[in-house]
Design an enzyme around this catalytic site. Sequence first.
Site, PDB file in Angstrom:
ATOM      1  CD  GLU A 170      33.120  14.550 158.399  1.00  0.00           C
ATOM      2  OE1 GLU A 170      34.864  14.439 157.533  1.00  0.00           O
ATOM      3  OE2 GLU A 170      33.544  15.758 158.482  1.00  0.00           O
TER       4      GLU A 170
HETATM    5  C1  NGO Z   1      33.961  17.567 154.886  1.00  0.00           C
HETATM    6  C2  NGO Z   1      33.128  18.060 156.507  1.00  0.00           C
HETATM    7  C3  NGO Z   1      33.840  19.501 157.478  1.00  0.00           C
HETATM    8  C4  NGO Z   1      34.752  19.500 156.956  1.00  0.00           C
HETATM    9  C5  NGO Z   1      35.565  20.027 155.109  1.00  0.00           C
HETATM   10  C6  NGO Z   1      36.967  20.492 154.705  1.00  0.00           C
HETATM   11  C7  NGO Z   1      32.008  18.311 155.465  1.00  0.00           C
HETATM   12  C8  NGO Z   1      30.309  18.321 154.952  1.00  0.00           C
HETATM   13  N1  NGO Z   1      32.170  17.581 156.744  1.00  0.00           N
HETATM   14  O1  NGO Z   1      33.131  18.830 154.449  1.00  0.00           O
HETATM   15  O2  NGO Z   1      34.285  19.358 158.747  1.00  0.00           O
HETATM   16  O3  NGO Z   1      35.925  21.203 157.534  1.00  0.00           O
HETATM   17  O4  NGO Z   1      34.837  18.221 154.423  1.00  0.00           O
HETATM   18  O5  NGO Z   1      37.012  20.369 153.482  1.00  0.00           O
END
Ligand code: NGO
Length: 522
Positions: free
Chosen positions: A328
Amino acid sequence: MARILGSLLLVAAAGAFTVGAAPAARATPTPLDRVVPAPASVTPGGSPYRITRGTRISVTGSGEARRVGEYLAAVLRPSTGYPLPVTANGHGGIRLRITKGVFGAEGYRLDSGRGGITITASAPAGLFHGVQTLRQLLPAAVEKKSVQPGPWLVAGGTVQDSPRYAYRGAMLDVSRHFFTVAQVKRYIDELALYKINKLHLHLSDDQGWRIAIDSWPRLATYGGSTQVGGGPGGHYTKADYREIVRYAASRYLEVVPEIDLPGHTNAALASYADLNCDGVAPPLYTGTDVGFSTLCVPKKITYDFVDDVVRELAALTPGRYLHIGGDEAHSTSHADYVAFMDKVQPVVAKYGKTVIGWHQLTGATPAPGALAQYWGLDDTSAEEKAQVAKAARNGTGLILSPADRIYLDMKYTEDTPLGQDWAGLVEVRRSYDWDPGHYLDGAPASAVRGVEAPLWTETITDSADIEYMAFPRLAGAAELGWSPAATHGWDGYKVRLAAQGPRWDALGIKYYKSPQVPWPTS
Ligand code: NGO
């Protein structure tokens, strides 16, 4: 009304009957195959072994093998009330033996019969896993902390067992909410029950930096000073962290530390203004948005920071891996992301560690030997899946953490009081019923190094929350990582899983009583 009362009475009568019948039922040993994760092979037969006041635990092999014997004794003594001395003379009713080179790094063989129980392994980790199997073959009351009546029978026969995958992980996000060393240790003990061998700690994110770094002290003292919702947060001193690593190792788990880069870095950016492209530190963040922060890729100081953090963290890490996040990075341009990963992955190698990154790392160039942790969904775009599969064909290993299967922070149903649902609702069957070997189209089965169940903690604040979300789904993730594909099957699994309920009760683990699982009623 009369009908309701009548059925209530029937239920009560059934309850009384079950309670009355319990001692007889307890005298029948647990079938040798009623174990999670399912053992590779089970051959029942012969008389059961009975642990008695006179039973000794004899250990042959290294000092480490003796420690496994002591661990077993510590599990059995409170509930049996027996002394169970650990000896080295080979004459115990329970024998733990190291035999070089037969069972692999983690495999074991358990033989049980009237004359005793022998667990044989090539390494202490195998003995330890064999001990976990033995626990499950004893009545659930063995897990209680006060003396129970027994009898303590173990069915006769042989279990031969070794894992499908070398990487069987669980992740705990200690950034969104901070968890104390004691809370982490409790989770480690629970993971060990199911032969999980990696504890991935998500040590930094927008909301908190949780590990002391001597060369950048404000990361922990300021960047760790809050959490989601604005609570006091916290961080691990290096001594705390070493204690977690030591404790995990005593349960044969390797700690995989993660510093999430270049996004998910608000806590670091808030701690040091120089890390920001505009030289202005943002405020600390206590919300739950993602994707808004990024390190300043063009600045030299960014790489001084990364080098220091990786060096200090690698020095605290006896394990092989260092996780650099990479998910992200929505506020980092693609070109910057690629440039950043090109510069940072060699730093991990320089300090002797192997890179793990979330699967977005495959959008850059994964370093040789790097592992990508896949956290997509069934309906992740074909292009994204193809990018990961292509990297896998080119040699990048995969850890599978599909979010709509084994993200432990997903709600079970819409009524689940904790957790999130962005990846969907994940009931127990859904979390178990998939095959890691054939999950990602186009990725060779040989690229799959294992399975990991992440627990993100935006909504999770204490051990009871952890346990409610992890149990029962964690057991399924552990089985997918350990058991051969041939043992897979929901109908068999749900019966073995149901047998864990009374064990969790005895251990004080408050789990989600999924209606999909035929939990015992007494
Ligand atoms: C995503 C995000 C995290 C969140 C999570 C919540 C990943 C790898 N990045 O997973 O920052 O906490 O979802 O379910």
